[in-house]
Scaffold this motif. Structure first.
Motif, PDB file in Angstrom:
ATOM      1  N   ILE A 220      -3.544  24.011  13.356  1.00 12.42           N
ATOM      2  CA  ILE A 220      -4.336  24.739  14.349  1.00 12.42           C
ATOM      3  C   ILE A 220      -4.135  24.079  15.712  1.00 12.42           C
ATOM      4  O   ILE A 220      -4.180  22.858  15.834  1.00 12.42           O
ATOM      5  CB  ILE A 220      -5.833  24.675  13.975  1.00 12.42           C
ATOM      6  N   LYS A 221      -3.945  24.874  16.717  1.00 16.20           N
ATOM      7  CA  LYS A 221      -3.744  24.332  18.067  1.00 16.20           C
ATOM      8  C   LYS A 221      -5.086  24.119  18.755  1.00 16.20           C
ATOM      9  O   LYS A 221      -6.074  24.797  18.466  1.00 16.20           O
ATOM     10  CB  LYS A 221      -2.874  25.276  18.898  1.00 16.20           C
ATOM     11  N   TYR A 222      -5.114  23.178  19.687  1.00 16.79           N
ATOM     12  CA  TYR A 222      -6.314  22.988  20.502  1.00 16.79           C
ATOM     13  C   TYR A 222      -6.563  24.241  21.336  1.00 16.79           C
ATOM     14  O   TYR A 222      -5.627  24.848  21.864  1.00 16.79           O
ATOM     15  CB  TYR A 222      -6.155  21.777  21.415  1.00 16.79           C
ATOM     16  N   GLY A 223      -7.819  24.636  21.432  1.00 15.57           N
ATOM     17  CA  GLY A 223      -8.158  25.842  22.175  1.00 15.57           C
ATOM     18  C   GLY A 223      -8.296  27.063  21.302  1.00 15.57           C
ATOM     19  O   GLY A 223      -8.778  28.101  21.758  1.00 15.57           O
ATOM     20  N   GLN A 224      -7.891  26.964  20.035  1.00 19.41           N
ATOM     21  CA  GLN A 224      -7.999  28.105  19.126  1.00 19.41           C
ATOM     22  C   GLN A 224      -9.443  28.228  18.630  1.00 19.41           C
ATOM     23  O   GLN A 224      -9.994  27.292  18.057  1.00 19.41           O
ATOM     24  CB  GLN A 224      -7.046  27.935  17.949  1.00 19.41           C
TER      25      GLN A 224
ATOM     26  N   VAL B 280      -9.351  11.206  12.653  1.00 19.89           N
ATOM     27  CA  VAL B 280      -9.732  12.608  12.487  1.00 19.89           C
ATOM     28  C   VAL B 280     -11.239  12.787  12.658  1.00 19.89           C
ATOM     29  O   VAL B 280     -11.699  13.748  13.262  1.00 19.89           O
ATOM     30  CB  VAL B 280      -9.290  13.126  11.097  1.00 19.89           C
ATOM     31  N   ILE B 281     -12.014  11.843  12.128  1.00 19.89           N
ATOM     32  CA  ILE B 281     -13.473  11.975  12.086  1.00 19.89           C
ATOM     33  C   ILE B 281     -14.118  10.857  12.892  1.00 19.89           C
ATOM     34  O   ILE B 281     -13.746   9.685  12.775  1.00 19.89           O
ATOM     35  CB  ILE B 281     -13.982  11.912  10.625  1.00 19.89           C
ATOM     36  N   SER B 282     -15.131  11.244  13.690  1.00 17.48           N
ATOM     37  CA  SER B 282     -15.928  10.256  14.412  1.00 17.48           C
ATOM     38  C   SER B 282     -17.393  10.671  14.300  1.00 17.48           C
ATOM     39  O   SER B 282     -17.715  11.857  14.399  1.00 17.48           O
ATOM     40  CB  SER B 282     -15.511  10.189  15.883  1.00 17.48           C
ATOM     41  N   ILE B 283     -18.269   9.706  14.051  1.00 10.15           N
ATOM     42  CA  ILE B 283     -19.699  10.009  13.902  1.00 10.15           C
ATOM     43  C   ILE B 283     -20.484   9.308  15.001  1.00 10.15           C
ATOM     44  O   ILE B 283     -20.368   8.089  15.201  1.00 10.15           O
ATOM     45  CB  ILE B 283     -20.213   9.563  12.520  1.00 10.15           C
ATOM     46  N   ILE B 284     -21.241  10.115  15.742  1.00 11.90           N
ATOM     47  CA  ILE B 284     -22.172   9.557  16.730  1.00 11.90           C
ATOM     48  C   ILE B 284     -23.473   9.275  15.973  1.00 11.90           C
ATOM     49  O   ILE B 284     -24.127  10.204  15.478  1.00 11.90           O
ATOM     50  CB  ILE B 284     -22.415  10.540  17.885  1.00 11.90           C
ATOM     51  N   SER B 285     -23.811   8.021  15.870  1.00 19.23           N
ATOM     52  CA  SER B 285     -24.949   7.637  15.021  1.00 19.23           C
ATOM     53  C   SER B 285     -26.272   8.094  15.628  1.00 19.23           C
ATOM     54  O   SER B 285     -26.383   8.371  16.829  1.00 19.23           O
ATOM     55  CB  SER B 285     -24.972   6.115  14.837  1.00 19.23           C
ATOM     56  N   ASN B 286     -27.307   8.144  14.765  1.00 24.68           N
ATOM     57  CA  ASN B 286     -28.654   8.498  15.232  1.00 24.68           C
ATOM     58  C   ASN B 286     -29.133   7.528  16.299  1.00 24.68           C
ATOM     59  O   ASN B 286     -29.784   7.926  17.268  1.00 24.68           O
ATOM     60  CB  ASN B 286     -29.624   8.517  14.053  1.00 24.68           C
ATOM     61  N   ASP B 287     -28.808   6.257  16.126  1.00 28.51           N
ATOM     62  CA  ASP B 287     -29.232   5.249  17.113  1.00 28.51           C
ATOM     63  C   ASP B 287     -28.592   5.512  18.474  1.00 28.51           C
ATOM     64  O   ASP B 287     -29.241   5.372  19.514  1.00 28.51           O
ATOM     65  CB  ASP B 287     -28.856   3.849  16.621  1.00 28.51           C
ATOM     66  N   GLU B 288     -27.298   5.897  18.472  1.00 24.30           N
ATOM     67  CA  GLU B 288     -26.630   6.208  19.739  1.00 24.30           C
ATOM     68  C   GLU B 288     -27.274   7.404  20.422  1.00 24.30           C
ATOM     69  O   GLU B 288     -27.452   7.424  21.644  1.00 24.30           O
ATOM     70  CB  GLU B 288     -25.152   6.506  19.497  1.00 24.30           C
ATOM     71  N   ILE B 289     -27.618   8.399  19.637  1.00 24.11           N
ATOM     72  CA  ILE B 289     -28.255   9.593  20.209  1.00 24.11           C
ATOM     73  C   ILE B 289     -29.613   9.243  20.798  1.00 24.11           C
ATOM     74  O   ILE B 289     -29.951   9.652  21.916  1.00 24.11           O
ATOM     75  CB  ILE B 289     -28.393  10.686  19.133  1.00 24.11           C
ATOM     76  N   LEU B 290     -30.427   8.452  20.045  1.00 27.04           N
ATOM     77  CA  LEU B 290     -31.745   8.048  20.551  1.00 27.04           C
ATOM     78  C   LEU B 290     -31.627   7.221  21.821  1.00 27.04           C
ATOM     79  O   LEU B 290     -32.423   7.362  22.749  1.00 27.04           O
ATOM     80  CB  LEU B 290     -32.482   7.251  19.457  1.00 27.04           C
TER      81      LEU B 290
ATOM     82  N   MET C 126     -18.135  14.547  14.327  1.00 28.19           N
ATOM     83  CA  MET C 126     -17.154  15.286  15.116  1.00 28.19           C
ATOM     84  C   MET C 126     -15.806  15.220  14.390  1.00 28.19           C
ATOM     85  O   MET C 126     -15.346  14.143  14.025  1.00 28.19           O
ATOM     86  CB  MET C 126     -17.019  14.693  16.522  1.00 28.19           C
ATOM     87  N   ILE C 127     -15.198  16.387  14.182  1.00 26.29           N
ATOM     88  CA  ILE C 127     -13.915  16.468  13.491  1.00 26.29           C
ATOM     89  C   ILE C 127     -12.886  17.053  14.451  1.00 26.29           C
ATOM     90  O   ILE C 127     -13.110  18.133  15.018  1.00 26.29           O
ATOM     91  CB  ILE C 127     -14.016  17.357  12.234  1.00 26.29           C
ATOM     92  N   ASP C 128     -11.784  16.359  14.651  1.00 23.84           N
ATOM     93  CA  ASP C 128     -10.678  16.886  15.460  1.00 23.84           C
ATOM     94  C   ASP C 128      -9.976  17.959  14.630  1.00 23.84           C
ATOM     95  O   ASP C 128      -9.350  17.667  13.609  1.00 23.84           O
ATOM     96  CB  ASP C 128      -9.710  15.761  15.812  1.00 23.84           C
ATOM     97  N   GLN C 129     -10.099  19.229  15.055  1.00 18.57           N
ATOM     98  CA  GLN C 129      -9.643  20.331  14.204  1.00 18.57           C
ATOM     99  C   GLN C 129      -8.129  20.315  13.980  1.00 18.57           C
ATOM    100  O   GLN C 129      -7.651  20.626  12.885  1.00 18.57           O
ATOM    101  CB  GLN C 129     -10.062  21.675  14.799  1.00 18.57           C
ATOM    102  N   LYS C 130      -7.344  19.925  14.988  1.00 15.14           N
ATOM    103  CA  LYS C 130      -5.883  19.923  14.837  1.00 15.14           C
ATOM    104  C   LYS C 130      -5.446  18.807  13.888  1.00 15.14           C
ATOM    105  O   LYS C 130      -4.648  19.022  12.978  1.00 15.14           O
ATOM    106  CB  LYS C 130      -5.208  19.750  16.189  1.00 15.14           C
ATOM    107  N   ARG C 131      -5.972  17.617  14.085  1.00 11.95           N
ATOM    108  CA  ARG C 131      -5.601  16.489  13.216  1.00 11.95           C
ATOM    109  C   ARG C 131      -6.073  16.717  11.783  1.00 11.95           C
ATOM    110  O   ARG C 131      -5.394  16.341  10.824  1.00 11.95           O
ATOM    111  CB  ARG C 131      -6.185  15.192  13.770  1.00 11.95           C
TER     112      ARG C 131
END
Length: 602
Positions: A555-559, A588-598, A440-445
């Motif tokens: 870039i603004k949020y919502g764009q 700026v970047i956060s990764i939801i790991s495969n283990d978290e998803i499972l 997940m990437i925060d587009q504004k940051r």
């Protein structure tokens, strides 16, 4: 056994007191100008050289001092305003502790010239580092003239931590403004390095605000006035449409004394709730009058933190007063009861019966049947039905999703330069599958980081690009704001700006192309706020300019972003040296790991 506890010498005790009262040149201005006000002056002139390092001079036409008082004024706890402990609880003057002059004289070279109107000759006293150099009779105008030279000359550690002259002078202006806004009936003048900064004639409060912050502020203000048995509240509040991100034009005063009060600030912000965008601050100049017995001004050496006896009640009064001011001048939406008809509000008597509302339910209703197929009994209340739409070309909803087995076995990694697996979530995040899970990437940051690196590169490589504005925008600013812009002008030019400075405004004539669609007011407000914040940080002024411009242009949020736009952000972000953090240090970047998803699907 040798005794260990000894009394400090007066000079050392005065330097310790100076550490509490005199923090920088602005503190000296505050103490001396307040003393001039207490002396009954109606004309006060302040002269500054090199941001107060070289010279601070305050001249007034007040009551002056006798020969004995001139010498006694430099002794610790020598004051004309306190006679017993009870006097501490009914203070109406500005200074009263009797520590200021002793503290100043312990860390500077001080020369005082003073004369009472009834005396033929005045007195001159010179004190350096708490030591009296000389005292003699002189011919001088009635009133008092203080000249403070070489501040902190004997405390090198304190002098070393002073900021540059421009920064220190901005602090002086802030203190000067707080005093002149309390006393519109006094004529003030301020000069820096022989240049006139302020020349304020006697005026009413609204005129004084105009003289200090420029004529453009007057149409943006609405008056408030509330009288109660506890406190009197008056002054001016800013119209919501003129709120800005910049702090600094929010003022509270109690009995003609400036104060800080976060609790009361919250009351003002509550009154503006839901009519101001998040992060915006209204301008206000709010004056309280209260019985001195109900306030405590002794909780801080600088006397800017005030404790009220009835703070909760005053909070409610202040909030109501500001709301009333906003409503009185039609600054908030309101219901027009005269044109909306008569509102019938039934009134129940003690003997009135009560009939609960009746609801008819159709037990035979089948949501899977069309309206025509619906049988027999119909509900008393009908609901609109959504028209069935064509379901052709539904596959387009899943455009970009490749659900093939091959893709599942070879997920996208950050090292790849091109991918169609970029999706936008809620106009805020860019999502893409990676080897370890879901990124997940925060587009504004992310865009802030990209722009920041671009601006930094422009300065270092001298490869700047500028775009001329077809319609240059003029922005009204106060004197201290103009000083900040003037100080940063060279760096702004290096980044592609062309700014024309006037006496009360700036005009942006050209700017970097990255900021083409950004309101210049937003850029200037961000610059001013960040530069104030950087006074207490290790960030360089140029870095703060780059951060401000990046935040304004991002870039603004919502764009909503197209696939190509998301790809561009993705590629440029990972081409920067620090893709994980924004220029202000936010993730700026956060990764939801495969283990978290499972784990979520167990």
């Amino acid at each position: 056994m040798i005794d260990k506890i000894k009394l400090l010498p007066d000079a050392v005790a005065n330097q310790i007191a100076a550490g509490e009262v005199i923090q920088r040149p602005a503190s000296v201005i505050k103490e001396l100008v307040e003393n001039a006000v207490d002396a009954g002056s109606d004309t006060i002139t302040v002269n500054i050289v090199d941001g107060g390092r070289t010279l601070i001079q305050v001249i007034d036409n007040g009551c002056g001092m006798s020969e004995t008082d001139a010498r006694m004024s430099f002794e610790r706890h020598a004051t004309s305003k306190i006679r017993n402990a009870n006097d501490l609880f009914c203070i109406r003057t500005m200074g009263f502790r009797g520590e200021a002059l002793a503290s100043i004289a312990s860390i500077a070279d001080v020369k005082l010239k003073t004369r009472r109107p009834e005396d033929e000759l005045g007195t001159e006293v010179n004190i350096k580092g708490s030591k009296v150099e000389y005292q003699e009779a002189v011919s001088c105008p009635s009133g008092t003239n203080f000249a403070i030279r070489s501040l902190f000359y004997n405390v090198p550690a304190r002098r070393k931590f002073l900021k540059n002259d421009s920064t220190e002078f901005r602090h002086i202006i802030s203190e000067f403004q707080r005093i002149v806004l309390c006393h519109p009936d006094i004529e003030f003048a301020l000069h820096h390095n022989n240049s006139e900064i302020y020349n304020l004639p006697k005026a009413n409060l609204k005129q004084r605000i105009s003289h200090v912050f420029g004529k453009a502020i007057v149409p943006k203000l609405a008056s408030i006035k509330t009288n109660t048995s506890i406190v009197t509240i008056g002054g001016y509040i800013g119209k919501p449409e003129n709120a800005r991100k910049k702090s600094g034009e929010q003022y509270f005063f109690i009995n003609n004394r400036y104060m800080r009060h976060p609790y009361f600030h919250k009351a003002v912000m509550n009154a503006y709730e839901q009519i101001l965008p998040q992060g915006m601050l209204p301008t206000y100049f709010i004056y309280f009058e209260a019985d001195p017995d109900t306030i405590d001004i002794n909780i801080h050496p600088t006397k800017t933190e005030i404790k009220f006896e009835n703070e909760h009640a005053i909070f409610q009064m202040l909030q109501s007063s500001v709301k009333e001011g906003l409503g009185k001048f039609n600054l908030v939406p309101s219901i027009d009861f005269e044109t909306s008809g008569v509102v019938d509000i039934p009134v129940l008597s003690k003997h009135s019966g009560f009939n609960p509302p009746q609801v008819t339910i159709n037990h035979n209703f089948n949501p899977f049947e069309s309206q025509e197929q619906s049988t027999s009994s119909k509900p008393k209340y009908s609901y609109p039905t959504r028209e069935k739409k064509e379901t052709e070309n539904w596959e387009q909803l899943y455009a970009g999703f490749d659900l093939s087995t091959e893709q599942k076995e070879t997920p996208v990694t950050v090292s790849e330069r091109k991918t169609n697996n970029l999706f936008q979530l809620k106009g805020k995040y860019i999502l893409t599958p990676v080897k370890s899970g879901l990124m997940m990437i925060d587009q504004k940051r992310a865009h802030e980081r990209i722009l920041y690196e671009s601006f930094i590169h422009s300065l270092s490589s001298k490869d700047l690009v500028t775009q001329k504005s077809m319609f240059p925008q003029k922005i009204d600013l106060s004197h201290d704001d103009l000083l900040i812009v003037e100080q940063l002008n060279n760096d702004l030019v290096a980044l592609g700006f062309k700014i024309k400075l006037d006496k009360e405004s700036v005009t942006i004539e050209a700017y970097p192309p990255e900021l083409e669609n950004i309101n210049p007011q937003e850029i200037i407000d961000g610059l001013l706020q960040n530069c104030r914040d950087c006074d207490n940080s290790n960030t360089s002024p140029f870095e703060n300019i780059a951060i401000t411009m990046a935040k304004a242009g991002a870039i603004k949020y919502g764009q909503v972003l197209s696939q190509d736009e998301m790809q561009e952000v993705f590629d440029k972000l990972f081409a920067t040296p620090m893709p994980n953090y924004s220029p202000t240090g936010r993730i700026v970047i956060s990764i939801i790991s495969n283990d978290e998803i499972l784990e979520r699907f167990k």
